[in-house]
Design a protein around this motif. Structure first.
Motif, PDB file in Angstrom:
ATOM      1  N   PRO A  90      -8.355  10.436  -2.543  1.00  0.00           N
ATOM      2  CA  PRO A  90      -7.034  10.023  -2.060  1.00  0.00           C
ATOM      3  C   PRO A  90      -6.460  11.082  -1.134  1.00  0.00           C
ATOM      4  CG  PRO A  90      -7.196   9.784  -4.438  1.00  0.00           C
ATOM      5  CD  PRO A  90      -8.403  10.562  -4.001  1.00  0.00           C
ATOM      6  N   GLU A 111     -11.219   2.614   5.551  1.00  0.00           N
ATOM      7  CA  GLU A 111     -10.606   2.396   4.229  1.00  0.00           C
ATOM      8  C   GLU A 111     -10.960   0.997   3.701  1.00  0.00           C
ATOM      9  OE1 GLU A 111      -6.346   3.626   2.202  1.00  0.00           O
ATOM     10  OE2 GLU A 111      -6.284   2.503   4.097  1.00  0.00           O
ATOM     11  N   GLU A 116     -10.949   0.305  -1.523  1.00  0.00           N
ATOM     12  CA  GLU A 116      -9.679   0.507  -2.234  1.00  0.00           C
ATOM     13  C   GLU A 116      -8.791   1.439  -1.421  1.00  0.00           C
ATOM     14  OE1 GLU A 116     -10.195   2.436  -5.985  1.00  0.00           O
ATOM     15  OE2 GLU A 116     -11.289   4.124  -5.097  1.00  0.00           O
ATOM     16  N   ARG A 117      -7.459   1.283  -1.568  1.00  0.00           N
ATOM     17  CA  ARG A 117      -6.549   2.128  -0.799  1.00  0.00           C
ATOM     18  C   ARG A 117      -6.653   3.572  -1.281  1.00  0.00           C
ATOM     19  NH1 ARG A 117      -0.489   0.972   0.375  1.00  0.00           N
ATOM     20  NH2 ARG A 117      -0.864   3.129   1.095  1.00  0.00           N
ATOM     21  N   LEU A 118      -6.737   4.502  -0.290  1.00  0.00           N
ATOM     22  CA  LEU A 118      -6.790   5.947  -0.589  1.00  0.00           C
ATOM     23  C   LEU A 118      -5.710   6.709   0.164  1.00  0.00           C
ATOM     24  CD1 LEU A 118     -10.658   6.628  -0.331  1.00  0.00           C
ATOM     25  CD2 LEU A 118      -9.284   6.620  -2.432  1.00  0.00           C
ATOM     26  N   ASP A 288       1.300   6.944  -8.283  1.00  0.00           N
ATOM     27  CA  ASP A 288       0.429   5.796  -7.979  1.00  0.00           C
ATOM     28  C   ASP A 288      -1.042   6.115  -8.235  1.00  0.00           C
ATOM     29  OD1 ASP A 288       2.264   4.474  -5.075  1.00  0.00           O
ATOM     30  OD2 ASP A 288       2.475   4.142  -7.239  1.00  0.00           O
ATOM     31  N   LEU A 289      -1.445   7.395  -8.063  1.00  0.00           N
ATOM     32  CA  LEU A 289      -2.862   7.739  -8.266  1.00  0.00           C
ATOM     33  C   LEU A 289      -3.276   7.458  -9.702  1.00  0.00           C
ATOM     34  CD1 LEU A 289      -3.286  11.055  -6.232  1.00  0.00           C
ATOM     35  CD2 LEU A 289      -3.667   8.671  -5.512  1.00  0.00           C
ATOM     36  N   GLY A 293      -3.731   3.299  -7.268  1.00  0.00           N
ATOM     37  CA  GLY A 293      -3.880   3.942  -5.957  1.00  0.00           C
ATOM     38  C   GLY A 293      -2.600   3.791  -5.144  1.00  0.00           C
ATOM     39  N   SER A 298       1.109   2.697   4.335  1.00  0.00           N
ATOM     40  CA  SER A 298      -0.351   2.640   4.335  1.00  0.00           C
ATOM     41  C   SER A 298      -0.959   2.987   5.695  1.00  0.00           C
ATOM     42  CB  SER A 298      -0.760   1.187   4.008  1.00  0.00           C
ATOM     43  OG  SER A 298      -0.357   0.343   5.088  1.00  0.00           O
TER      44      SER A 298
END
Ligand code: NAD
Ligand code: ISE
Length: 343
Positions: A90, A111, A116-118, A288-289, A293, A298
């Motif tokens: 992340p 990404e 997955e969102r990082l 969020d981590l 995530g 974004s």
């Protein structure tokens, strides 16, 4: 979970974010830093019991680094964010995500491929209490449908290395992002006008500048960017709706009445003006981590802002009205039509 953080760039905002992580973020610790100025990185590392590594890629590759924070100069962000995604780590990247839309698109594609969102981008104004109250007033219909927005982004001064296009990519990028979020509407056209120039600006710099934007719903936006205003750090935003206006609240300040005068202080830099917002954005990132995530601004928001910024830079050069055309938003970043993430 206690996150071990690597920070790339220990300059003005880098040391501020390191302080925040150590003093305010429960469960996160900076274990490695790097900076082009190795001595500076060494001093910062020594002060927090971390290691100074030769380069940003060494920080990203370090086995004990779980999370990356990018606070180096704008033109270096793309390389470090792409390397963080490749490492599956992340990354919180200060704005701009990259200095062009193409660069941001490479990050978006990497990404999406990762699955997955990082990435979270440092558009901290979305976490500012004043902008959140302004957004709530608009969403509640308190001024009717927005028609126009008048903004000012004033800095007391900027260093000599600050150039005319940085007024867009480094400064007005904040308005470009926060107005998209505030109005839940995308930009479709941009124009830049150069008023009379201040004698306080470097010879190579157009200052002030007037940035005119139009949204897909026809809202007209004017942003005054004045980065050598001398008197303070001053951010203004007024939304004019069909039945009223809504103005960004001034930061709290004591109103003095003394010696036959009424006066209040004006802040002098971004560190003070957005202190709480920086803390809120970083806390949200780390919180969020532990869940699904990042959900904050974004890579797509970074891209959308860069598309408008590219058009503004083109408008600076050509003097023309330049169309703003972003690619369709991948479903990976949430539903089309919702300008910016829900936060
Ligand atoms: P700065 O010049 O004070 O610090 C940047 C540091 O990055 C310098 O110490 C420089 O040596 C280092 N650096 C540059 N390239 C590097 C590389 N390849 N590897 C490692 N270190 C490198 O600048 P700053 O004001 O801290 O700005 C840094 C970034 O943060 C910029 O992208 C800027 O736009 C952003 N920023 C955001 C805000 C905000 O309000 N969100 C405020 C200030 C700065
Ligand atoms: C700086 O990099 C920031 O992001 C500040 O918020 C902005 O006010 C300033 O103009 C930029 O240089």
């Amino acid at each position: 979970m206690a996150y071990q953080v690597g920070v790339i760039g220990t300059g003005a905002i880098g040391v501020e974010h390191i302080r925040r992580i150590h003093q305010r973020m429960g469960g996160a610790r900076v274990v490695a830093v790097s900076d082009l100025d190795a001595a500076r990185a060494g001093d910062v590392a020594a002060g927090i019991g971390a290691r100074a590594l030769p380069g940003g890629r060494d920080v990203i590759a370090a086995p004990d680094v779980d999370v990356v924070v990018v606070t180096s100069w704008g033109p270096t962000h793309e390389e470090f964010v792409l390397a963080s995604i490749a490492a599956g780590k992340p990354v919180f990247c200060e704005k701009p995500l990259a200095t062009t839309a193409e660069g941001c698109l490479r990050i978006v594609e990497a990404e999406v491929r990762h699955g997955e969102r990082l990435v979270q981008v440092g558009f901290m104004r979305r976490y500012d209490a004043g902008y959140r109250a302004l957004r709530a007033a608009i969403a509640a219909g308190q001024v009717g449908e927005p028609l126009m927005v008048h903004c000012a982004h004033r800095n007391p001064s900027v260093p000599d290395r600050y150039t005319t296009d940085m007024a867009i990519t480094d400064t007005v990028i904040h308005e470009i992002d926060v107005l998209r979020w505030l109005l839940d509407d995308d930009h479709v056209a941009a124009q830049v006008i150069y008023p009379r120039k201040t004698r306080r600006a470097a010879s190579h710099l157009h200052d002030p500048q007037l940035v005119l934007l139009e949204t897909s719903r026809g809202v007209r936006i004017d942003v005054e960017a004045f980065v050598n205003c001398a008197y303070g750090y001053d951010i203004q935003c007024e939304v004019v709706g069909e039945t009223g206006t809504a103005r960004l609240p001034e930061p709290a300040a004591v109103l003095l009445r003394s010696e036959a005068r009424r006066s209040t202080g004006i802040l002098v830099d971004w560190k003070q003006r957005f202190l709480d917002a920086y803390e809120a954005e970083l806390q949200a990132f780390f919180d969020d981590l532990g869940r699904a995530g990042p959900t904050g601004p974004s890579s797509w928001d970074g891209y959308a802002a860069a598309v408008t910024a590219d058009a503004c830079v083109e408008a600076q050069r050509s003097g023309r009205v330049v169309p703003v055309a972003a690619r369709p938003r991948p479903a990976f970043y949430g539903s089309p039509g919702g300008a910016g993430s829900a936060r």
